[in-house]
Design a protein around this motif. Structure first.
Motif, PDB file in Angstrom:
ATOM      1  N   THR A 178       0.817  -1.219   0.000  1.00 18.94           N
ATOM      2  CA  THR A 178       0.000   0.000   0.000  1.00 18.94           C
ATOM      3  C   THR A 178       0.850   1.268   0.000  1.00 18.94           C
ATOM      4  O   THR A 178       0.306   2.378  -0.103  1.00 18.94           O
ATOM      5  N   MET A 200       3.440   7.635   0.500  1.00 17.88           N
ATOM      6  CA  MET A 200       2.028   7.811   0.790  1.00 17.88           C
ATOM      7  C   MET A 200       1.419   6.435   1.042  1.00 17.88           C
ATOM      8  O   MET A 200       1.685   5.488   0.298  1.00 17.88           O
ATOM      9  N   HIS A 201       0.614   6.336   2.095  1.00 20.66           N
ATOM     10  CA  HIS A 201      -0.087   5.081   2.368  1.00 20.66           C
ATOM     11  C   HIS A 201      -1.465   5.142   1.732  1.00 20.66           C
ATOM     12  O   HIS A 201      -2.255   6.039   2.021  1.00 20.66           O
ATOM     13  N   ARG A 202      -1.745   4.190   0.850  1.00 19.70           N
ATOM     14  CA  ARG A 202      -3.040   4.151   0.167  1.00 19.70           C
ATOM     15  C   ARG A 202      -4.020   3.304   0.964  1.00 19.70           C
ATOM     16  O   ARG A 202      -3.773   2.138   1.243  1.00 19.70           O
ATOM     17  N   GLY A 203      -5.138   3.933   1.361  1.00 17.60           N
ATOM     18  CA  GLY A 203      -6.135   3.257   2.177  1.00 17.60           C
ATOM     19  C   GLY A 203      -5.974   3.626   3.641  1.00 17.60           C
ATOM     20  O   GLY A 203      -4.984   4.245   4.045  1.00 17.60           O
ATOM     21  N   PRO A 204      -6.965   3.257   4.473  1.00 18.36           N
ATOM     22  CA  PRO A 204      -6.862   3.530   5.912  1.00 18.36           C
ATOM     23  C   PRO A 204      -5.745   2.706   6.550  1.00 18.36           C
ATOM     24  O   PRO A 204      -5.348   1.664   6.026  1.00 18.36           O
ATOM     25  N   LEU A 205      -5.244   3.184   7.673  1.00 16.47           N
ATOM     26  CA  LEU A 205      -4.154   2.498   8.367  1.00 16.47           C
ATOM     27  C   LEU A 205      -4.476   2.387   9.851  1.00 16.47           C
ATOM     28  O   LEU A 205      -4.753   3.384  10.516  1.00 16.47           O
ATOM     29  N   GLU A 239      -7.014   4.393  14.195  1.00 17.10           N
ATOM     30  CA  GLU A 239      -7.209   4.130  12.775  1.00 17.10           C
ATOM     31  C   GLU A 239      -7.189   5.449  12.032  1.00 17.10           C
ATOM     32  O   GLU A 239      -7.956   6.372  12.333  1.00 17.10           O
ATOM     33  N   PRO A 241      -7.383   7.667   8.418  1.00 19.25           N
ATOM     34  CA  PRO A 241      -8.154   7.520   7.174  1.00 19.25           C
ATOM     35  C   PRO A 241      -7.294   7.492   5.925  1.00 19.25           C
ATOM     36  O   PRO A 241      -6.123   7.887   5.932  1.00 19.25           O
ATOM     37  N   ASN A 242      -7.896   7.033   4.857  1.00 22.90           N
ATOM     38  CA  ASN A 242      -7.261   7.078   3.544  1.00 22.90           C
ATOM     39  C   ASN A 242      -6.858   8.513   3.217  1.00 22.90           C
ATOM     40  O   ASN A 242      -7.618   9.454   3.424  1.00 22.90           O
ATOM     41  N   GLY A 243      -5.647   8.679   2.709  1.00 23.68           N
ATOM     42  CA  GLY A 243      -5.163  10.019   2.384  1.00 23.68           C
ATOM     43  C   GLY A 243      -4.626  10.777   3.567  1.00 23.68           C
ATOM     44  O   GLY A 243      -4.271  11.957   3.427  1.00 23.68           O
ATOM     45  N   SER A 266      -7.106  15.592   7.434  1.00 26.27           N
ATOM     46  CA  SER A 266      -7.859  14.430   6.941  1.00 26.27           C
ATOM     47  C   SER A 266      -8.718  13.793   8.024  1.00 26.27           C
ATOM     48  O   SER A 266      -9.590  12.974   7.717  1.00 26.27           O
TER      49      SER A 266
END
Length: 347
Positions: A178, A200-205, A239, A241-243, A266
């Protein structure tokens, strides 16, 4: 200036002059006065400032506090203003780096920078760049303490990194597919240089999911420290969020350092007591709390609890050091939101 309006450079310079006095450091203006004039030459209320990649919606001027360098004045800008091309910004930031490094840090430092930056200051990738480059600098009581450039990074350029950093970069992308590399930062100080890759991390983490990656890097024992700082500052949120997440990686004299950057805009529910919670997370380090409060006052954000005034919370860990924070802000007077809303209302 039309209609007697002052250029934005006047306000940026005033902010830096006030902050340098409040923090007891040498003024940055003798070092970067010309760059500020070229970057912020448009009038104070020009809405085009808001269209930038560094601080979207605000003037591209981002001061930051670092727990590891609590008594320095640090800030980053997107050079040359909103109408400049990405190539022009990249070239301008590169020239500023070279102009400052040699007289301040010496010819060996300049040679090191030239070798590390060669891939990004040449003719490669001129068609794909989005913003070009950002320029950062830091100052202490003796003057220029550090200078840094942020170059856009394509996956095809990974092999141009140092062998160890390239290997670590490939390992991160293999461990977490990701992750997408987006820029590399090259920094010089008086006695050391370093390079970081930021993804950049794509998706929630979920923050705890960094455990396997941190184990691979030999810093898994610092996960509880990382989670504690994030959990306290964000009011129990783990958690993201995406972005909303960037991850940085660099080699230091203490081994690999991982940097988690949380893009605060975000988050839909940044706690209203964010600053108080951040102070609580630093409670065991009273010197850093005092330094943070002094720094916030210097930039006029000590009472600003709206989430828009805080852009990034970063948390760094290495094998030797537990979580340490940096806080990036958008000073109130450089927010463009009210001006944009007024323009829409009367437009």
């Amino acid at each position: 200036m039309p209609n007697g309006k002052r250029p934005m450079a006047d306000y940026v310079k005033h902010s830096l002059a006030h902050a340098s006095h409040a923090l007891g450091v040498r003024s940055p203006l003798p070092y970067v006065d010309g760059l500020l004039d070229r970057t912020f030459s448009l009038p104070e209320d020009d809405l085009s400032y808001a269209d930038n990649a560094l601080t979207p919606g605000a003037v591209p001027y981002e001061p930051s506090f670092s727990e590891t360098e609590p008594d320095t004045l640090r800030f980053t800008i997107e050079p040359l203003g909103p109408n400049a091309s990405p190539v022009a910004r990249r070239d301008e930031a590169t020239r500023e780096m070279r102009r400052l490094i040699s007289p301040c840090f010496g010819k060996d430092a300049l040679r090191w920078f030239d070798s590390r930056s060669e891939e990004w200051r040449g003719m490669n990738g001129l068609g794909w760049m989005s913003y070009g480059a950002w320029f950062g600098s830091a100052f202490d009581e003796d003057g220029l303490y550090a200078t840094k450039i942020y170059y856009e990074l394509m996956p095809s350029q990974i092999e141009a990194l140092s062998p160890n950093l390239a290997r670590l970069t490939r390992m991160l992308m293999s461990e977490m597919p990701t992750l997408l590399p987006i820029f590399t930062s090259i920094g010089c100080k008086r006695d050391i240089g370093s390079q970081r890759v930021t993804f950049m991390h794509r998706g929630p983490l979920v923050v705890s999911s960094l455990g396997p990656l941190m184990n691979r890097l030999g810093i898994g024992h610092q996960l509880p420290s990382l989670m504690r700082v994030v959990g306290v500052a964000l009011g129990g949120r783990f958690e993201l969020p995406n972005g909303g997440v960037l991850l940085g990686l660099r080699e230091t004299s203490d081994g690999v350092e991982l940097k988690l950057e949380i893009l605060l805009a975000s988050l839909p529910d940044l706690p209203s007591r964010f600053l108080d919670l951040l102070r609580l997370g630093l409670a065991e380090r009273p010197r850093q709390v005092a330094a943070l409060d002094r720094w916030l006052t210097a930039f006029g954000v000590d009472d600003a609890n709206e989430q828009g005034h805080f852009s990034v919370l970063s948390v760094r860990v290495s094998a030797r050091f537990p979580a340490r924070i940096s806080l990036y802000v958008r000073p109130i007077e450089f927010e463009m939101r009210d001006t944009i809303e007024e323009s829409r209302a009367f437009g």
